[in-house]
Design a protein around this motif. Structure first.
Motif, PDB file in Angstrom:
ATOM      1  N   THR A  52      45.263  35.343  15.320  1.00 39.00           N
ATOM      2  CA  THR A  52      44.816  36.437  14.452  1.00 39.00           C
ATOM      3  C   THR A  52      45.946  36.952  13.574  1.00 39.00           C
ATOM      4  O   THR A  52      45.711  37.301  12.416  1.00 39.00           O
ATOM      5  CB  THR A  52      44.196  37.602  15.256  1.00 39.00           C
ATOM      6  OG1 THR A  52      45.158  38.098  16.190  1.00 39.00           O
ATOM      7  CG2 THR A  52      42.947  37.162  15.981  1.00 39.00           C
ATOM      8  N   GLU A  53      47.173  36.993  14.075  1.00 40.98           N
ATOM      9  CA  GLU A  53      48.301  37.408  13.237  1.00 40.98           C
ATOM     10  C   GLU A  53      48.503  36.420  12.093  1.00 40.98           C
ATOM     11  O   GLU A  53      48.768  36.821  10.955  1.00 40.98           O
ATOM     12  CB  GLU A  53      49.576  37.537  14.067  1.00 40.98           C
ATOM     13  CG  GLU A  53      49.616  38.748  14.966  1.00 40.98           C
ATOM     14  CD  GLU A  53      49.607  40.068  14.221  1.00 40.98           C
ATOM     15  OE1 GLU A  53      50.013  40.123  13.047  1.00 40.98           O
ATOM     16  OE2 GLU A  53      49.178  41.064  14.820  1.00 40.98           O
TER      17      GLU A  53
ATOM     18  N   THR B 260      45.702  36.945   9.574  1.00 44.02           N
ATOM     19  CA  THR B 260      45.913  38.203   8.853  1.00 44.02           C
ATOM     20  C   THR B 260      46.969  38.032   7.769  1.00 44.02           C
ATOM     21  O   THR B 260      46.841  38.581   6.673  1.00 44.02           O
ATOM     22  CB  THR B 260      46.319  39.322   9.828  1.00 44.02           C
ATOM     23  OG1 THR B 260      45.267  39.498  10.770  1.00 44.02           O
ATOM     24  CG2 THR B 260      46.581  40.625   9.104  1.00 44.02           C
TER      25      THR B 260
ATOM     26  N   ASP C 278      46.520  39.020   3.885  1.00 42.74           N
ATOM     27  CA  ASP C 278      47.411  40.010   3.268  1.00 42.74           C
ATOM     28  C   ASP C 278      48.288  39.447   2.160  1.00 42.74           C
ATOM     29  O   ASP C 278      48.576  40.136   1.187  1.00 42.74           O
ATOM     30  CB  ASP C 278      48.312  40.644   4.330  1.00 42.74           C
ATOM     31  CG  ASP C 278      47.554  41.571   5.258  1.00 42.74           C
ATOM     32  OD1 ASP C 278      46.392  41.906   4.964  1.00 42.74           O
ATOM     33  OD2 ASP C 278      48.136  41.962   6.296  1.00 42.74           O
TER      34      ASP C 278
END
Length: 113
Positions: free
Chosen positions: A9-10, A13, A17
């Protein structure tokens, strides 16, 4: 398994971003409990937006994603192609972590970009 989910998930993300929402991505999870480590790969179509490990201050609301990857994984890096990049990380299974190789950050050269 929690570490695998958090690293995936990081990584996703970071694409949202820094490359943009709606960017097509490919996520691969290789390995698992039957193997000595799990590898997570997140590929997007922007080889120019390279991830950078930095230290976020206490008041910053972002900038910790790669620090999380760095803390939870045995190693991570970036593989570049002419029209893509793959951010990857490898997590050894807890029982084997004491035997894991030292952490390294690998970044491919820009190859004329």
């Amino acid at each position: 398994m929690f570490d695998v989910r958090l690293c995936a998930t990081e990584s996703l993300t970071n694409v949202i971003d820094h490359v943009g929402e709606g960017t097509p991505v490919t996520v691969r999870v290789i390995g698992g409990q039957a193997h000595d480590r799990t590898r997570i790969e997140v590929t997007d179509s922007d080889p120019r937006a390279l991830p950078t490990l930095r230290s976020a201050t206490e008041t910053e609301e972002s900038g910790r994603g790669l620090a999380v990857l760095d803390a939870l994984t045995d190693r991570w890096g970036v593989d570049l192609g002419p029209d893509r990049k793959t951010v990857w990380c490898e997590i050894g299974h807890p029982a084997l972590r004491e035997e894991s190789p030292p952490r390294t950050t690998l970044t491919a050269p820009l190859m004329g970009l």
